[in-house]
Scaffold this motif. Structure first.
Motif, short mmCIF file in Angstrom:
data_model
loop_
_atom_site.label_atom_id
_atom_site.label_comp_id
_atom_site.label_asym_id
_atom_site.label_seq_id
_atom_site.Cartn_x
_atom_site.Cartn_y
_atom_site.Cartn_z
N LEU A 383 0.79 -1.34 0.02
CA LEU A 383 -0.21 -0.20 -0.20
C LEU A 383 0.89 0.88 0.25
CD1 LEU A 383 -2.58 -1.62 2.42
CD2 LEU A 383 -2.92 -0.69 -0.05
N ASP A 384 1.47 0.94 0.57
CA ASP A 384 2.64 2.21 0.54
C ASP A 384 3.39 2.15 -0.91
OD1 ASP A 384 4.47 4.67 2.70
OD2 ASP A 384 6.11 3.48 1.93
N ALA A 385 4.03 1.48 -1.32
CA ALA A 385 4.04 1.52 -2.76
C ALA A 385 2.97 2.00 -3.77
CB ALA A 385 4.43 0.04 -3.29
N ILE A 386 2.14 1.46 -3.26
CA ILE A 386 0.46 2.23 -4.17
C ILE A 386 0.53 3.88 -4.12
CG2 ILE A 386 -1.99 2.12 -4.39
CD1 ILE A 386 -1.61 -1.20 -3.63
N TYR A 387 0.42 3.99 -2.98
CA TYR A 387 0.34 5.38 -1.86
C TYR A 387 1.53 5.97 -2.82
CZ TYR A 387 0.88 9.57 0.84
OH TYR A 387 0.47 10.91 1.11
N ASN A 388 2.54 6.32 -2.73
CA ASN A 388 3.94 6.79 -3.17
C ASN A 388 3.73 6.71 -5.30
OD1 ASN A 388 4.77 6.62 -1.25
ND2 ASN A 388 6.31 5.51 -1.17
N ASP A 389 3.48 5.48 -6.24
CA ASP A 389 3.14 5.31 -7.26
C ASP A 389 1.47 6.48 -7.67
OD1 ASP A 389 4.71 3.78 -7.26
OD2 ASP A 389 3.61 2.01 -7.69
N ALA A 390 0.92 6.35 -6.18
CA ALA A 390 -0.65 7.07 -6.50
C ALA A 390 0.08 8.92 -6.82
CB ALA A 390 -1.87 7.19 -6.15
N GLN A 391 0.83 8.42 -6.07
CA GLN A 391 1.11 10.91 -5.65
C GLN A 391 2.25 10.59 -7.02
OE1 GLN A 391 -0.67 11.61 -3.60
NE2 GLN A 391 0.81 12.86 -2.26
N LYS A 392 3.23 10.15 -7.34
CA LYS A 392 3.90 10.65 -8.44
C LYS A 392 3.29 10.80 -9.87
CE LYS A 392 7.85 8.91 -10.95
NZ LYS A 392 7.37 9.56 -12.40
N LEU A 393 2.31 9.67 -9.59
CA LEU A 393 2.15 9.91 -11.02
C LEU A 393 -0.16 11.11 -11.23
CD1 LEU A 393 0.16 6.31 -11.91
CD2 LEU A 393 1.52 7.93 -12.95
N ARG A 394 0.15 11.58 -9.60
CA ARG A 394 -1.23 12.44 -9.40
C ARG A 394 -0.14 13.71 -9.75
NH1 ARG A 394 -1.17 15.82 -5.33
NH2 ARG A 394 -2.52 17.15 -5.30
N ASP A 395 1.10 13.66 -9.32
CA ASP A 395 1.69 15.01 -8.89
C ASP A 395 2.27 15.17 -11.02
OD1 ASP A 395 1.88 15.34 -6.94
OD2 ASP A 395 3.09 14.27 -6.50
N ASP A 396 2.60 13.41 -11.91
CA ASP A 396 2.58 13.70 -13.18
C ASP A 396 1.06 15.02 -13.98
OD1 ASP A 396 5.41 13.01 -12.82
OD2 ASP A 396 4.73 11.39 -13.28
N LYS A 397 0.19 14.44 -13.80
CA LYS A 397 -1.06 14.19 -14.08
C LYS A 397 -0.95 15.71 -13.52
CE LYS A 397 -2.22 10.61 -15.62
NZ LYS A 397 -2.10 10.71 -16.97
N LEU A 398 -0.80 16.53 -12.43
CA LEU A 398 -1.17 18.34 -12.43
C LEU A 398 -0.60 18.38 -12.79
CD1 LEU A 398 -1.27 17.46 -8.53
CD2 LEU A 398 -2.99 18.63 -10.04
N LEU A 399 1.06 18.41 -12.78
CA LEU A 399 1.84 19.35 -14.25
C LEU A 399 1.39 18.63 -16.03
CD1 LEU A 399 4.19 20.30 -14.35
CD2 LEU A 399 5.39 18.08 -15.00
N LEU A 724 -7.83 17.25 -21.06
CA LEU A 724 -8.31 18.47 -19.09
C LEU A 724 -9.34 17.28 -18.26
CD1 LEU A 724 -8.21 22.57 -20.07
CD2 LEU A 724 -6.18 20.88 -18.68
N LYS A 725 -10.38 17.32 -19.07
CA LYS A 725 -11.41 16.71 -18.43
C LYS A 725 -10.60 15.43 -17.91
CE LYS A 725 -15.55 19.85 -20.23
NZ LYS A 725 -16.47 19.71 -21.04
N GLY A 726 -10.53 14.94 -18.47
CA GLY A 726 -9.83 13.37 -18.41
C GLY A 726 -8.75 14.00 -17.66
N LEU A 727 -7.73 14.47 -17.44
CA LEU A 727 -6.88 15.20 -16.59
C LEU A 727 -7.84 14.99 -14.94
CD1 LEU A 727 -4.29 16.53 -18.44
CD2 LEU A 727 -4.34 14.02 -17.43
N GLU A 728 -8.25 15.23 -15.00
CA GLU A 728 -9.49 16.13 -13.57
C GLU A 728 -9.99 14.61 -13.01
OE1 GLU A 728 -9.60 18.52 -12.32
OE2 GLU A 728 -8.81 20.50 -12.80
N VAL A 729 -10.50 14.48 -14.00
CA VAL A 729 -11.27 13.21 -13.71
C VAL A 729 -9.95 12.12 -13.00
CG1 VAL A 729 -12.65 11.00 -14.38
CG2 VAL A 729 -12.60 12.83 -15.36
N GLU A 730 -8.74 11.65 -13.73
CA GLU A 730 -7.80 10.78 -13.55
C GLU A 730 -7.02 11.52 -11.56
OE1 GLU A 730 -4.96 10.78 -16.66
OE2 GLU A 730 -6.35 9.00 -17.42
N ILE A 731 -6.76 12.78 -11.86
CA ILE A 731 -6.39 13.35 -10.60
C ILE A 731 -7.31 12.69 -9.51
CG2 ILE A 731 -5.79 14.94 -9.22
CD1 ILE A 731 -4.95 16.33 -12.33
#
Length: 767
Positions: A383-399, A724-731
């Protein structure tokens, strides 16, 4: 006998004269029940309840984690299928551990030679005569006594689920019965928990046949000893430890790491007959037992071994407890020293309870606790790995969202700027094209006579042939003018248009993402070079042209009068037009009427002069002979007849010459001259219309190209908005996934902490 027992109990209570030492009194039922709440066995009961509760939470936690990971599989690049499969395995493992925990109990196995009193010891601990006992070989199979889940007494044979009456245990398990069971077969005896505190506290007793009646010791160990927490060796105090007894426990010690072994020297009441050797025999038995435990088996230290060797009389303890409950009356005399032996039996039970509780807690729960910590730690890491991966992907999606949002804003701003610039550029190009076409068309109109002269179709004044000639001439003029205009303008206009379109495309292409440029090039295919269509429509334009091919003598009186009248009428027409409209330009005269074979060139102000000329001609032609004579006489009198004759001859020659030269060629030349004059006037009227039409074509082409490019940019912008809308949903999905992973990870920490607290409370303090 009852009186003797009562006296003995009184002696143990300290009330009688035979009381030789201050021994505690026998506890009654209330004392037993009260002491049960503080029994060492309660440690196991509480530990079992605690770890069951923890594993209940772990099971719910693992299920939640599985559901979370299954939902998370829809998200790409976060979780693979192997992680979900691994977590699903944990569900089965935890469920299996819970099943084992539900069945976990404190198991004590009694072994010894035949007729050493194993069954009697169990009966005494159960405070009732449950198992068959007596002289000789009595127990023929393994008997397991455990608490009944419904407080009913019954027994179940191994391999069946049928409930049998508990009284039948004497028939099934007694060695003297005709229907004998296998020595390794197990009979489970379920006894009401409310009738025995040990059974209520999850203690299970296993009685065995004598170790000296069968060679299948290995089979016994495999089937009934590997999960035992405590072994009780019931020896005969009237003899000593035998090799068969030692061999059995040697085999046990090779299969189990340091088994917990108690040695009960049963039938110690026989020592009352030889009081002089009591201490020596006790010391002898104790030394041999200590050597066996410490030196041979090496399962404990000498000090610990002293605490595990007891001298008892199981029969006396059983009788005392049965009498204590008032169920039956004792049928035998109790030997001297009963109180000591009874209290030593109680001491054995107390130390046995402490040992079995400590051992069972450690053996049963330590491994489960470690497995629980392993599972929670594994899930926490996942779960820690999932959390880190999700956070990283979220940061990438935000960028990506930020960059795409900036791209959309930049595209919209640049589109507005480019649109304004392109509108102005198209306007300038359109004006330039209009001026060029107008200038070129005026020049071509001035050279129209050359174009008409190039028309060489055979000419004939016949009306039918002449109509065909005119149609062909219309086509020739329109084709020639169009060809000349294209030759003068098309190359420059095409290059200018291509450059403009290329500039539009290059500038608009910068607004389209690279990933969509290939698609955009497909949607905007390469077009043919632009070419302006010059629609002059000479056929309709010159439809009102009427040729005049009648012969007219150029020095004729009518012609001279017409010339004079035409020039004067033109003069007055210009003068009147200037006076009426100072901005009006002079329009060249055109043939309008045909009167008596005379072509009149006049304007709207020459009508009066036409009328005068007609009157003059009419008056001249109407004088008759008298008038002619008067004129001839006047001329002859004035200039002479020779001059008149010579002048008439010259005049006649000129007339004859012109009349003879008035051929089809001359007619064709006159026709073309008339056509050029008429077409020139008509074409000048449509110069502005034609140039405006050409500029409109250019405007349509450029505007169409720019509109298609704008459409592509709009599509790209729409695609970016959708992205952008898809990114919002993914984020949002990634934020939810990270939040749930964080909650589950924290719960894993909580469960690990709970297991550590369990180990601190029940395992570490038990060493």
């Amino acid at each position: 006998m009852a009186a003797y027992l009562n006296r003995t109990v009184s002696m143990m209570s300290g009330d009688g004269p035979h009381n030789r030492s201050p021994m505690p009194s026998l506890p009654d039922h209330r004392q037993i029940r009260n002491s049960a709440d503080n029994s060492p066995l309660q440690i196991f009961v509480k530990a079992k309840k605690k770890i069951n509760d923890i594993f209940g939470e772990i099971e719910d936690y693992v299920k939640d984690s599985v559901h979370y990971m299954q939902d998370l599989q829809k998200e790409p690049n976060i979780l693979d299928k192997d992680a979900v499969t691994k977590t699903e395995e944990y569900v089965r493992k935890v469920h299996g551990i819970r099943d084992v925990l539900a069945r976990d109990h404190m198991k004590v196995a009694f072994f010894g030679r035949t007729s050493n009193g194993k069954s009697t010891v169990i009966n005494a601990m159960l405070r009732d005569k449950i198992l068959p006992s007596g002289i000789g070989h009595t127990t023929n199979c393994f008997l397991q006594v455990e608490g009944s889940p419904n407080d009913e007494a019954y027994l179940v044979l191994e391999g069946t689920t049928d409930h049998c009456a508990v009284e039948s245990v004497g028939q099934l398990a007694h060695a003297l019965c005709k229907e004998k069971l296998s020595e390794s077969q197990l009979v489970k005896v379920y006894w009401p928990k409310n009738r025995c505190l040990l059974l209520r506290d999850d203690v299970v007793f296993v009685d065995s046949p004598g170790v000296d009646v069968t060679p299948n010791l290995d089979e016994w160990i495999d089937l009934h000893c590997l999960d035992a927490d405590v072994f009780v060796l019931v020896a005969n105090a009237e003899s000593t430890l035998m090799v068969t007894e030692k061999n059995f426990f040697h085999k046990v010690s090779t299969r189990l790491s340091k088994p917990n072994i108690f040695i009960l020297n049963n039938r110690w009441d026989a020592s009352a007959n030889e009081p002089e050797f009591l201490d020596q025999v006790r010391r002898q038995h104790q030394e041999r037992a200590i050597d066996f435990l410490v030196k041979e088996l090496k399962v404990c230290t000498a000090k610990e071994a002293e605490e595990r060797i007891f001298f008892i009389s199981a029969k006396e303890a059983l009788l005392a407890r049965i009498a204590e409950q008032g169920n039956t009356s004792p049928s035998m005399a109790l030997a001297e020293g009963f109180q000591n032996r009874y209290f030593e039996f109680q001491d054995f039970e107390r130390k046995f309870e402490e040992c079995i509780s400590k051992s069972a807690v450690k053996t049963k729960f330590e491994q489960h606790s470690q497995r629980g910590k392993f599972i929670t730690n594994e899930l926490r890491e996942a779960l820690d790995a999932i959390y880190n991966d999700a956070q990283k992907l979220r940061d990438d999606k935000l960028l990506q969202r930020k960059e795409l949002h900036n791209k959309v804003n930049y595209t919209e701003q640049q589109l507005m700027v480019i649109t304004q610039e392109m509108k102005q550029k198209i306007h300038n190009i359109v004006e330039d094209v209009e001026q060029r076409v107008s200038k070129a068309l005026n020049e071509e109109i001035r050279r129209l006579s050359n174009l008409v002269d190039e028309f060489n179709l055979p000419f004939h004044p016949e009306p039918l042939v002449l109509n065909i000639y005119k149609k062909e001439l219309h086509t020739h003029v329109e084709t020639g003018l169009g060809s000349n205009l294209r030759a003068r303008l098309s190359t420059a206009l095409a290059l200018n248009m291509e450059a403009s379109q290329r500039e539009m495309t290059e500038r608009m292409q910068t607004l389209i993402p690279e990933t969509q440029r290939n698609t955009s090039s497909i949607m905007l295919p390469r077009r043919q070079p632009f070419e302006i269509l010059y629609r002059l429509n000479c056929d309709n334009l010159c439809a009102d042209f009427h040729e005049d091919l009648e012969f007219r003598f150029s020095w004729g009186i009518t012609t001279l009068i017409q010339r004079f009248a035409g020039s004067r009428s033109s003069f007055f027409a210009v003068k009147n037009n200037k006076r009426d409209d100072p901005n009006n330009t002079m329009i060249p005269p055109s043939p309008t009427d045909n009167v008596d074979g005379t072509l009149l060139y006049t304007s709207t102000t020459a009508e009066d002069w036409s009328i005068l000329s007609r009157i003059a001609l009419a008056s001249v032609s109407s004088q008759g002979t008298m008038g002619g004579l008067l004129v001839a006489g006047f001329l002859m009198k004035t200039v002479g007849w020779r001059v008149i004759v010579v002048t008439g001859a010259i005049y006649s020659c000129l007339y004859l010459y012109e009349r003879l030269t008035w051929t089809n060629k001359a007619k064709e030349k006159s026709f073309k001259k008339q056509y050029v004059s008429h077409a020139t006037r008509k074409l000048k009227m449509i110069v502005d219309l034609t140039s405006a039409n050409c500029s409109h074509q250019v405007q349509q082409e450029l505007s169409g190209t720019f509109a298609r490019l704008c459409h592509l940019v709009d599509e790209a912008t729409t695609d970016m908005d959708k992205t952008l809308k898809g990114l919002e949903v993914e984020i949002m999905s990634l934020e939810t996934a990270a939040s749930r992973a964080k909650v589950l990870r924290n719960k894993a920490n909580y469960l690990t902490h709970e297991l550590e607290l369990f180990e601190d409370a029940y395992l570490k303090g038990q060493h």
